[in-house]
Design an enzyme around this catalytic site. Structure first.
Site, PDB file in Angstrom:
ATOM      1  N   CYS A   1      -8.787   0.136  -7.739  1.00 60.55           N
ATOM      2  CA  CYS A   1      -7.960  -0.943  -6.990  1.00 60.55           C
ATOM      3  C   CYS A   1      -8.909  -1.598  -5.935  1.00 60.55           C
ATOM      4  O   CYS A   1      -8.760  -2.471  -5.307  1.00 60.55           O
ATOM      5  CB  CYS A   1      -7.112  -0.110  -6.006  1.00 60.55           C
ATOM      6  SG  CYS A   1      -7.918   1.087  -4.840  1.00 60.55           S
TER       7      CYS A   1
ATOM      8  N   ASP B   1     -10.557  -0.611  -3.301  1.00 59.66           N
ATOM      9  CA  ASP B   1     -10.670  -0.400  -1.762  1.00 59.66           C
ATOM     10  C   ASP B   1     -11.865   0.633  -1.480  1.00 59.66           C
ATOM     11  O   ASP B   1     -12.076   1.547  -2.344  1.00 59.66           O
ATOM     12  CB  ASP B   1      -9.197   0.300  -1.519  1.00 59.66           C
ATOM     13  CG  ASP B   1      -8.047  -0.593  -1.888  1.00 59.66           C
ATOM     14  OD1 ASP B   1      -8.363  -1.829  -1.988  1.00 59.66           O
ATOM     15  OD2 ASP B   1      -6.994  -0.070  -1.714  1.00 59.66           O
TER      16      ASP B   1
ATOM     17  N   CYS C   1      -5.778  -0.962   1.035  1.00 56.21           N
ATOM     18  CA  CYS C   1      -4.189  -1.110   1.163  1.00 56.21           C
ATOM     19  C   CYS C   1      -3.529  -0.881   2.521  1.00 56.21           C
ATOM     20  O   CYS C   1      -4.334   0.206   3.169  1.00 56.21           O
ATOM     21  CB  CYS C   1      -3.544  -0.641  -0.238  1.00 56.21           C
ATOM     22  SG  CYS C   1      -3.322   1.113  -0.098  1.00 56.21           S
TER      23      CYS C   1
ATOM     24  N   CYS D   1      -4.556   6.710  -2.374  1.00 54.49           N
ATOM     25  CA  CYS D   1      -5.067   6.074  -1.356  1.00 54.49           C
ATOM     26  C   CYS D   1      -5.234   7.560  -0.364  1.00 54.49           C
ATOM     27  O   CYS D   1      -6.357   7.355   0.379  1.00 54.49           O
ATOM     28  CB  CYS D   1      -4.117   5.435  -0.699  1.00 54.49           C
ATOM     29  SG  CYS D   1      -3.288   4.101  -1.910  1.00 54.49           S
TER      30      CYS D   1
HETATM   31 FE1  FES Z   1      -6.161   1.780  -3.391  1.00 58.96          FE
HETATM   32 FE2  FES Z   1      -4.542   2.060  -1.633  1.00 58.96          FE
HETATM   33  S1  FES Z   1      -4.050   0.998  -3.462  1.00 58.96           S
HETATM   34  S2  FES Z   1      -6.528   2.871  -1.628  1.00 58.96           S
END
Ligand code: FES
Length: 145
Positions: free
Chosen positions: A33, A35, A59, A103
């Site tokens: 993702c 992140d 996110c 996450c």
């Molecule tokens: Fe990757 Fe939330 S979508 S940390």
């Protein structure tokens, strides 16, 4: 789809920021993702976490889980903090949708990475603490597919 607690921690995240000269800093990311999360710990001589702050380029669920994670680790000893799982973080938030479980894993791993940094800096060994992974997505793939 998100609990009130998730929305609250997303909209009013606790403990955002940095700790200068932190006892331990951990940064983890998920390549899938994209992140990233960074945790700062301020730990006293008795191995009690006095303060914890975070920054995330992630996110909404990443914001909410790291916010909750900082609240959970504050006041805990290093060993107690190590036992805080992503499951515990999710429960404290009244749950997360399945696609957002990773996450919360990012938050757990960020705590571990910061504890690892603290242990390295102080030349101590924390039982049960493994070297942080560069990308937490590695493990998650096995679980999801
Ligand atoms: Fe990757 Fe939330 S979508 S940390």
């Amino acid at each position: 789809m998100y609990s009130e607690k998730v929305m609250d921690h997303f909209q009013n995240p606790r403990n955002v920021g940095e700790i200068e000269e932190a006892s331990g800093v951990g940064t983890v990311g998920n390549a899938k993702c994209g992140d990233i999360m960074r945790m700062y710990l301020d730990i006293d001589d008795n191995q009690v976490i006095r303060d914890c702050k975070f920054k995330t380029f992630g996110c909404g669920a990443a914001v909410a889980t790291s916010s909750m994670a900082t609240e959970l680790v504050k006041g805990k000893t290093v060993n107690e903090a190590l036992k805080i799982t992503n499951q515990a973080i999710m429960e404290a938030l009244d749950g997360l949708p399945p696609v957002k479980v990773h996450c919360s894993l990012l938050a757990e791993e960020a705590i571990h990475a910061a504890l690892w940094d603290y242990a390295e800096k102080n030349g101590i060994k924390i039982d049960g603490l493994a070297k942080p992974k560069a990308d937490i997505g590695e493990e998650e793939e096995e679980e999801e597919y």
